[in-house]
Design a protein around this motif. Structure first.
Motif, short mmCIF file in Angstrom:
data_model
loop_
_atom_site.label_atom_id
_atom_site.label_comp_id
_atom_site.label_asym_id
_atom_site.label_seq_id
_atom_site.Cartn_x
_atom_site.Cartn_y
_atom_site.Cartn_z
N PRO A 42 0.80 -1.23 0.00
CA PRO A 42 0.00 0.00 0.00
C PRO A 42 0.83 1.28 0.00
CG PRO A 42 -0.93 -1.59 1.53
CD PRO A 42 0.38 -2.15 1.08
N TYR A 43 2.02 1.24 0.57
CA TYR A 43 2.83 2.46 0.69
C TYR A 43 3.86 2.60 -0.43
CZ TYR A 43 5.88 -1.06 2.84
OH TYR A 43 6.62 -2.19 3.08
N MET A 44 3.73 1.79 -1.50
CA MET A 44 4.76 1.80 -2.53
C MET A 44 4.90 3.17 -3.21
SD MET A 44 7.08 -0.13 -3.65
CE MET A 44 8.26 -0.27 -4.99
N ASN A 45 3.78 3.86 -3.44
CA ASN A 45 3.87 5.17 -4.08
C ASN A 45 4.62 6.16 -3.20
OD1 ASN A 45 3.12 6.79 -6.43
ND2 ASN A 45 1.89 7.98 -4.99
N ASP A 46 4.48 6.03 -1.88
CA ASP A 46 5.22 6.91 -0.96
C ASP A 46 6.72 6.66 -1.05
OD1 ASP A 46 2.87 8.00 -0.10
OD2 ASP A 46 2.79 6.91 1.79
N VAL A 47 7.11 5.41 -1.28
CA VAL A 47 8.53 5.09 -1.44
C VAL A 47 9.07 5.72 -2.72
CG1 VAL A 47 10.20 3.23 -1.78
CG2 VAL A 47 8.34 2.94 -0.13
N GLU A 343 -6.13 -6.21 -10.53
CA GLU A 343 -4.95 -6.58 -11.31
C GLU A 343 -4.69 -5.52 -12.38
OE1 GLU A 343 -6.03 -10.38 -12.84
OE2 GLU A 343 -5.76 -11.42 -10.92
N PHE A 344 -3.41 -5.17 -12.57
CA PHE A 344 -3.02 -4.15 -13.54
C PHE A 344 -1.81 -4.63 -14.33
CE2 PHE A 344 -5.13 -1.96 -10.10
CZ PHE A 344 -5.88 -0.96 -10.71
N GLY A 345 -1.70 -4.16 -15.57
CA GLY A 345 -0.51 -4.40 -16.37
C GLY A 345 0.52 -3.32 -16.11
N LEU A 346 1.71 -3.47 -16.69
CA LEU A 346 2.78 -2.49 -16.49
C LEU A 346 2.36 -1.09 -16.92
CD1 LEU A 346 5.93 -4.49 -17.73
CD2 LEU A 346 5.27 -4.00 -15.36
N ASP A 351 -2.27 3.86 -11.91
CA ASP A 351 -3.57 3.46 -11.35
C ASP A 351 -3.39 2.37 -10.30
OD1 ASP A 351 -4.95 5.26 -12.95
OD2 ASP A 351 -5.29 3.80 -14.55
N ALA A 352 -2.44 1.47 -10.55
CA ALA A 352 -2.19 0.38 -9.61
C ALA A 352 -1.68 0.90 -8.28
CB ALA A 352 -1.19 -0.61 -10.21
N LEU A 353 -0.75 1.85 -8.33
CA LEU A 353 -0.21 2.43 -7.11
C LEU A 353 -1.28 3.18 -6.32
CD1 LEU A 353 3.17 3.79 -8.53
CD2 LEU A 353 2.90 1.87 -6.94
N GLU A 354 -2.15 3.88 -7.04
CA GLU A 354 -3.23 4.60 -6.37
C GLU A 354 -4.20 3.63 -5.73
OE1 GLU A 354 -6.79 7.85 -7.41
OE2 GLU A 354 -5.37 7.21 -8.97
N ALA A 355 -4.55 2.56 -6.45
CA ALA A 355 -5.48 1.56 -5.91
C ALA A 355 -4.89 0.87 -4.68
CB ALA A 355 -5.82 0.53 -6.98
N ALA A 356 -3.61 0.54 -4.74
CA ALA A 356 -2.97 -0.13 -3.61
C ALA A 356 -2.97 0.76 -2.38
CB ALA A 356 -1.55 -0.52 -3.97
N GLY A 357 -2.76 2.06 -2.57
CA GLY A 357 -2.75 2.99 -1.45
C GLY A 357 -4.08 3.09 -0.74
N LYS A 358 -5.16 2.77 -1.45
CA LYS A 358 -6.50 2.84 -0.86
C LYS A 358 -6.91 1.53 -0.18
CE LYS A 358 -8.20 6.19 -4.27
NZ LYS A 358 -9.15 6.42 -5.40
N LEU A 359 -6.16 0.48 -0.41
CA LEU A 359 -6.52 -0.83 0.12
C LEU A 359 -5.52 -1.26 1.18
CD1 LEU A 359 -7.55 -2.70 -3.17
CD2 LEU A 359 -9.05 -1.75 -1.42
N SER A 360 -5.39 -0.45 2.22
CA SER A 360 -4.40 -0.75 3.25
C SER A 360 -4.91 -1.74 4.29
CB SER A 360 -3.96 0.55 3.95
OG SER A 360 -5.09 1.19 4.51
#
Length: 370
Positions: A42-47, A343-346, A351-360
């Motif tokens: 979930p915090y990957m975009n912050d990294v 699920e997202f492609g490369l 969008d994948a990073l944003e979605a992951a941040g919302k699903l903590s």
């Protein structure tokens, strides 16, 4: 020269770029893996944007733990073969000094010896079609059993690292079948995984959190007489009393797993959990809080409480957890309460990073499928 597609980070203030780059070739001590799916924390975009200033060597291809197939092995491989389904562990250790480690694609260690690993061959990780892994970081999976008989998907298998983190801590304090374990908070991503892995280890679990709906979801998922829930309040003494009552033992619980998130500062939760432990009880700290913590000094001393920090997990824990999965002891996916997977492609990385941040919290999961 063969090429493949990879996401490349050139600067922390710029987005990832999808590029065509040379495909790595296997050498002594490693293998090339075709990435099927990579977990996105979930915090990957912050990294990536330096909100979490983890040390990274740029330019580089970031990544998280993944599931893949062996594409090519080095000349010293004796067990891994092309086409084999494998779990790809990103905890890379220096072979001549195993205490030196990095998290491949996400954290360079922050000190010279560790940074040397990321500066060199271990720079480009799993947000790509292909990547290189040390042979010892690749774990064969029983594809026929996991994807066939047990009915898991590749994305379900990407939940393995989420379970592995708390498993490393619970193994560190030697949780035994029948022991009473407090997990708090238990409704986040790693807390929910900790509940599943602790039940699989045979413990009686007290899952604590503030969100009554999330606690009820855990109850429904794990229809077990060994799961009890406690709704936390701002009253530290009341929390301790609730833990002790849920433990159902006059001397208290056997162990406590603290998973306090980075946002928690100055919380009394840790002290409440420690006070609910029996004499010679154990506490393992695995959260992300960056502040200082306060302990009930005399209680720890008089009751001989053991307090243990633990970062990640070891190779033996990976092997043990794979056995638990393949035997059916440890559920994954919907069987463990993860009902929402994206699920997202490369090309969809933003969008994948944003979605992951919302699903903590526990119940949601985002994976990248190159």
């Amino acid at each position: 020269m063969a090429t493949h597609k990879a996401l490349v980070l050139h600067a922390r203030d710029k987005p990832l770029v999808l590029e065509t780059v040379p495909r790595p070739m296997a050498s002594t001590g490693d293998a090339i893996v075709r990435i099927l799916a990579a977990d996105i924390v979930p915090y990957m975009n912050d990294v990536l944007t330096d909100k979490r200033p983890y040390p990274l060597s740029l330019p580089m291809t970031p990544g998280n733990t993944a599931i893949g197939r062996i594409h090519e092995v080095g000349p010293d491989s004796v067990a891994l073969t092309p086409g084999q389904l494998v779990f790809c562990d990103i905890t890379i250790r220096a072979r001549d000094s195993p205490s030196v480690s990095i998290l491949y694609g996400i954290h360079g260690g922050g000190y010279p010896a560790a940074q040397k690993l990321m500066d060199g061959v271990w720079r480009n990780a799993t947000y790509a079609e292909y990547t290189r892994f040390p042979l010892e970081n690749l774990y064969p999976l029983n594809e026929e059993l996991l994807l066939g008989k047990l009915g898991y998907s590749i994305s379900d298998l990407c939940l393995m690292p989420v379970c592995l983190v708390p498993f490393g801590g619970l193994s560190e304090v030697d949780i035994k079948p029948g022991e009473v374990l407090i997990i708090a908070p238990a409704t986040g991503r790693y807390g929910g995984a900790a509940v599943a892995i602790a039940l699989a280890m045979g413990a009686t679990v007290i899952a604590a959190g503030r969100n009554a709906t999330a606690l009820e979801s855990l109850r429904r998922t794990h229809d077990s007489g060994r799961l009890r829930t406690v709704q936390l309040t701002d009253d530290a003494a009341a929390n301790t009393e609730s833990f002790q009552a849920a433990a159902g033992k006059p001397d208290g619980a056997d162990a406590y797993l603290d998973l306090s998130p980075p946002a928690v500062q100055g919380s009394s939760l840790l002290a409440s959990g420690i006070r609910a432990l029996r004499p010679f009880g154990r506490c393992v700290v695995m959260g992300g809080s960056s502040g200082n913590i306060e302990f009930p000094y005399l209680e720890i001393m008089f009751k001989s409480i053991r307090i243990q920090g633990r970062f990640m997990y070891d190779r033996k824990h990976v092997l043990q957890m794979i056995q638990m999965m393949e035997s059916g002891l440890l559920p994954l996916g919907e069987k463990a309460g993860v009902t929402h997977t994206e699920e997202f492609g490369l090309e969809g990385i933003e969008d994948a990073l944003e979605a992951a941040g919302k699903l903590s919290g526990w119940g949601g999961h985002v994976v990248l499928k190159p």
